[in-house]
Design an enzyme around this catalytic site. Sequence first.
Site, PDB file in Angstrom:
ATOM      1  CG  ASN A 103     -60.386  27.782 -18.940  1.00 37.65           C
ATOM      2  OD1 ASN A 103     -61.257  28.231 -19.694  1.00 37.65           O
ATOM      3  ND2 ASN A 103     -59.514  28.566 -18.331  1.00 37.65           N
TER       4      ASN A 103
ATOM      5  CE  LYS B 250     -66.617  28.946 -31.578  1.00 40.58           C
ATOM      6  NZ  LYS B 250     -66.066  27.692 -30.979  1.00 40.58           N
TER       7      LYS B 250
ATOM      8  N   GLY C 167     -60.053  33.101 -24.535  1.00 38.66           N
ATOM      9  CA  GLY C 167     -59.210  32.080 -25.130  1.00 38.66           C
ATOM     10  C   GLY C 167     -57.787  32.570 -25.313  1.00 38.66           C
TER      11      GLY C 167
ATOM     12  CB  VAL D  91     -52.460  35.848 -27.198  1.00 36.06           C
ATOM     13  CG1 VAL D  91     -51.994  37.074 -27.983  1.00 36.06           C
ATOM     14  CG2 VAL D  91     -52.451  36.152 -25.703  1.00 36.06           C
ATOM     15  N   PRO D  92     -53.383  34.295 -29.836  1.00 36.56           N
ATOM     16  CG  PRO D  92     -51.799  32.717 -30.534  1.00 36.56           C
ATOM     17  CD  PRO D  92     -52.528  33.201 -29.324  1.00 36.56           C
ATOM     18  CB  THR D  93     -57.960  32.362 -30.923  1.00 38.22           C
ATOM     19  OG1 THR D  93     -57.303  31.117 -31.163  1.00 38.22           O
ATOM     20  CG2 THR D  93     -59.378  32.280 -31.456  1.00 38.22           C
TER      21      THR D  93
ATOM     22  CD  GLU E 111     -59.949  35.952 -19.423  1.00 33.62           C
ATOM     23  OE1 GLU E 111     -58.695  35.941 -19.485  1.00 33.62           O
ATOM     24  OE2 GLU E 111     -60.628  34.970 -19.136  1.00 33.62           O
TER      25      GLU E 111
ATOM     26  CB  CYS F 164     -56.476  32.649 -18.614  1.00 34.07           C
ATOM     27  SG  CYS F 164     -57.952  33.245 -17.767  1.00 34.07           S
TER      28      CYS F 164
ATOM     29  CD  GLU G 244     -51.789  31.043 -20.938  1.00 37.69           C
ATOM     30  OE1 GLU G 244     -52.625  31.257 -20.043  1.00 37.69           O
ATOM     31  OE2 GLU G 244     -51.941  31.433 -22.107  1.00 37.69           O
TER      32      GLU G 244
ATOM     33  CD  GLU H  22     -65.558  37.778 -19.661  1.00 38.49           C
ATOM     34  OE1 GLU H  22     -66.561  37.521 -20.355  1.00 38.49           O
ATOM     35  OE2 GLU H  22     -64.682  36.944 -19.376  1.00 38.49           O
TER      36      GLU H  22
END
Length: 517
Positions: free
Chosen positions: A180, A203, A255, A257-259, A277, A311, A414, A491
């Site tokens: 995003n 990355k 990114g 939550v699961p990742t 984050e 987010c 979300e 951040e």
Amino acid sequence: MLQRLAASSRWRAAVLATSAARCLSSGSVTITDPLNYWAGRRKAGQEKCSTENVYEPATGRILCHLELCGGDEVNQAVKAAKSAFGYWSKMSGMERARIMINAAHIMESRREEIAEMEVVNNGKSITEARLDVDSARLCIEYYAGLASTLAGQHVQLAGGSFAYTRREPLGVCAGIGAWNYPFQIAAWKSAPALACGNSMVFKPSPVTPVTAVLLAEIYAKAGAPEGLFNVVQGGQETGSLLCHHPDVAKVSFTGSVPTGQKIMEMASKGIKPVTLELGGKSPLIIFEDSDVENAVKGALMANFLSQGQVCSNGTRVFVQKDILPEFVDVVVKRTKAISIGDPLLESTRMGALVSRPHLDKVLSYVQQAKAEGATVLCGGEPFVPSDPKLRGGYYMSPCVLGDCTDDMTCVKEEIFGPVMSVLSFETEEEALQRANDTTLGLAAGIFTRDVKRAHRVVEHLKAGSCFINNYNVTPVEVPFGGFKMSGIGRENGQVTIEFYSQMKTVFVEMGDVDSLF
């Protein structure tokens, strides 16, 4: 995630100066240059490397074929970063700051070029893309200013002995970005890392891989040593290789939550610190004493920036019962007036969503909301621009949902698209309980004229970034991050220095050893 638009005169002047010199147009760009970068240059993939198509959201065209990095490529990039770290970490803070300021100046001179390429790859409006580039530049300038201030503490001990602390860099840091804010996130992660004396392998998301390499080239042109900031392209496998790499000292990820959970688990194998984050389902509470016009502006900013793909968005809009009809009337009118279309046009305020699968997912949430009893007050449908070249793009009309309840999927999950859920409340206590009833805690906001209430409510909101009478304002001087499952670490702001450095304590004995043996 916008810097304040307070410098609007400068911004408007820049728009007038740059729009006349527009280089790109939607549907005109094909990228053939390699997008991987390490050891000071772009790197073409090996003959047998895997590739993925990358699409232009505005048109649906194939923009390029992305060469994905495997183990060999990741090793080369990390090796380059490790080599650069040896040199960079021994430079003084002033020396590092000088190179970072040079990078910021180069970025400012290439502002329009970077913004246009961000639009082509991401789909957001050129207006927002320029502000993203500005945020990236300001972040680098801010941390350049902090680079020479890193210091420890002197502690006087008994008998003339003393101790002191040293703040030292971590080593090679891995940054993993989201789609995003591709360019801005690369800067937000690299600037504090480099200021502290680290190097980085970054990355980007494979959906938006194009602009991170521009940042790498800017750092190199500014005088950074080869390998200081490297870019490896790929998806889950490439990210896993970075997280597990023995020479990577830290992982910073933006990114889902699961990742984020998977990255935290992988990093734990090497006891590596992480900054995460992650997602949000943030509340925006609008009290009856609010300036309704201002609250509507805030709600629009809280829901429709970057096509709703933010987010921190305040997608659960709680409106006190007595002003609900007035608020809904004004917010629907303003939402219907949002200009959708070619993101490279100055008049556009909402461009294309990032991909076809994501567009379909967001539209399915609207259909599910209707099935669960919500009322679509406006939008929520595919949008087809009149320009033929844009008809394959990923557009939808911004949506406002009324008659929402806390148990609806659109309120609990979300959506990450331009969908605002409006809910009614009666008391402050009720609003707080419902606002906090989520496993996430990235952001929250309130609108009220009552200063005491504002601070009282903020104290009880379980969120890391809170806004009073505004929303989605993110100056780089201020820490940004969440509570609960929305992440770990911060951040931006001075505190982020602590997440990219480590503390060493040194004891100095000035007398004889007082031994028990």
